[in-house]
Motif scaffolding. Sequence first.
Motif, PDB file in Angstrom:
ATOM      1  N   GLU A 161       0.824  -1.200   0.000  1.00 11.09           N
ATOM      2  CA  GLU A 161       0.000   0.000   0.000  1.00 11.09           C
ATOM      3  C   GLU A 161       0.860   1.252   0.000  1.00 11.09           C
ATOM      4  N   LEU A 162       1.933   1.244   0.797  1.00 13.95           N
ATOM      5  CA  LEU A 162       2.802   2.414   0.864  1.00 13.95           C
ATOM      6  C   LEU A 162       3.455   2.686  -0.478  1.00 13.95           C
ATOM      7  N   SER A 163       3.914   1.638  -1.172  1.00 11.51           N
ATOM      8  CA  SER A 163       4.548   1.839  -2.469  1.00 11.51           C
ATOM      9  C   SER A 163       3.558   2.379  -3.487  1.00 11.51           C
ATOM     10  N   ILE A 164       2.307   1.914  -3.417  1.00 13.80           N
ATOM     11  CA  ILE A 164       1.281   2.400  -4.350  1.00 13.80           C
ATOM     12  C   ILE A 164       1.011   3.875  -4.122  1.00 13.80           C
ATOM     13  N   VAL A 165       0.838   4.249  -2.848  1.00 17.21           N
ATOM     14  CA  VAL A 165       0.522   5.634  -2.517  1.00 17.21           C
ATOM     15  C   VAL A 165       1.648   6.564  -2.932  1.00 17.21           C
ATOM     16  N   ILE A 166       2.891   6.218  -2.573  1.00 14.44           N
ATOM     17  CA  ILE A 166       4.027   7.085  -2.891  1.00 14.44           C
ATOM     18  C   ILE A 166       4.190   7.225  -4.400  1.00 14.44           C
ATOM     19  N   MET A 184      10.423  -1.437  -5.961  1.00 13.36           N
ATOM     20  CA  MET A 184       9.363  -1.139  -6.914  1.00 13.36           C
ATOM     21  C   MET A 184       9.660   0.122  -7.717  1.00 13.36           C
ATOM     22  N   LEU A 185      10.208   1.146  -7.036  1.00 13.81           N
ATOM     23  CA  LEU A 185      10.532   2.368  -7.762  1.00 13.81           C
ATOM     24  C   LEU A 185      11.759   2.191  -8.653  1.00 13.81           C
ATOM     25  N   GLY A 186      12.589   1.198  -8.353  1.00 16.84           N
ATOM     26  CA  GLY A 186      13.680   0.858  -9.255  1.00 16.84           C
ATOM     27  C   GLY A 186      13.179   0.155 -10.502  1.00 16.84           C
ATOM     28  N   MET A 187      12.135  -0.646 -10.339  1.00 17.48           N
ATOM     29  CA  MET A 187      11.559  -1.378 -11.472  1.00 17.48           C
ATOM     30  C   MET A 187      10.598  -0.506 -12.279  1.00 17.48           C
ATOM     31  N   PHE A 222      13.429  -9.702  -3.659  1.00 14.98           N
ATOM     32  CA  PHE A 222      14.791  -9.215  -3.539  1.00 14.98           C
ATOM     33  C   PHE A 222      15.444 -10.016  -2.434  1.00 14.98           C
ATOM     34  N   ALA A 223      16.286 -10.941  -2.792  1.00 15.07           N
ATOM     35  CA  ALA A 223      16.907 -11.819  -1.809  1.00 15.07           C
ATOM     36  C   ALA A 223      17.964 -11.064  -1.033  1.00 15.07           C
ATOM     37  N   VAL A 278      12.107  -1.016   1.911  1.00 18.17           N
ATOM     38  CA  VAL A 278      12.836  -1.954   1.046  1.00 18.17           C
ATOM     39  C   VAL A 278      11.976  -2.302  -0.167  1.00 18.17           C
ATOM     40  N   TYR A 279      10.706  -2.557   0.077  1.00 13.24           N
ATOM     41  CA  TYR A 279       9.790  -2.895  -1.009  1.00 13.24           C
ATOM     42  C   TYR A 279       9.597  -1.698  -1.941  1.00 13.24           C
ATOM     43  N   VAL A 280       9.421  -0.507  -1.354  1.00 14.48           N
ATOM     44  CA  VAL A 280       9.241   0.704  -2.161  1.00 14.48           C
ATOM     45  C   VAL A 280      10.472   0.962  -3.034  1.00 14.48           C
TER      46      VAL A 280
END
Length: 359
Positions: A6-11, A92-95, A48-49, A87-89
Amino acid sequence: NEASLELSIVIDSCMSKASLTLPSRHSTAAQVSAFTGRRGDFRRKSTFAPPHRSRRAPATAAMGGKMNDTGPVVKDLVLIGGGHSHVYVLKMLGMNKLPGVRVTLVAKEVNTPYSGMLPGHIAGHYTWDECHVDLRPLCTFAGHRLIHDEAVSIDLENKRVILKGRPSISYDALSIDIGITPAKAVQGASDFTTPVKPIYGFGERWEAILDRVLTTSTQTRVAVVGGGAGGVELALAMQHRLQAELEKAGQSADRADFKLITRGTLMPTHASSIRKTFLDIFHDRGIEVIEGDGVESVLKGELVLSSGRKVPADECIWCTQAAPQGWPGDAGLETDDGFIKVSPTMESTSHPGVFRRRR
């Protein structure tokens, strides 16, 4: 993790709309938009391992990943803290790079622990490297800046993050994921216990306990304070590891005696059948569970309970409810029970453009 998603989507939604509507990062009309619903962009099955690195490798004061050429920087997105959500954000923003948006991570520690693997690490099932994410290769992969420093405040009027050891940095949108601190209102707890929180340093604190136990030959009395799921997991994991290490050293596994102490009932938020299962496990493992009798004070080598009972303890692990860090509220952000108060889109109710992950 739902909160991370949710945080990655919002940002991403905020920065996408902001960068399109505001050609200059100096615009006086700068505001972060509300949730726009680009949920589908981020539901990719990828992981992301945690990278492997030497535990004692030196870290510089500030590092920056290779910045991809996506045009001039018109917006600055700053993430404070290297927790799970960020870490997830970052990945995702790198991809899914946003043209004109520069992402900066401010992290006190460049190796962030995955808390779900902590009990397994304590028990000896995972190495230190296996349960930590090295933020440096992640930021390099994604083309983000990484500043190895601690954020200590925010200048909300001028939109600047105040750092402990470096000059402040500006932001257009800010996300805060700084974790929690021990709530040690109990007298003596700060002096005579080993806190589980903040989690990034607990591995080293646990290793110090192991060294102390293994270098003595007398009975070691260990008390775990806190009857939630975390306390239960850690008590069982610690006993398993200590017994294994004692046997490996040619000593009796019974030399470490464990007790778990909780002010209420064991695992109060879980079903009664689960509680019974774990009470049976503790009984079979020889761990005494003291319910309904909280710790009132901590002395050197002893815990004093509400009932007046005194429990000898050579090592005390403090795994009670933790508290939020105070500096965001001190900076002027509206708080609720000490936590930054946010709307359903995780945006600060008092300062648009400032976010935090859900509790």
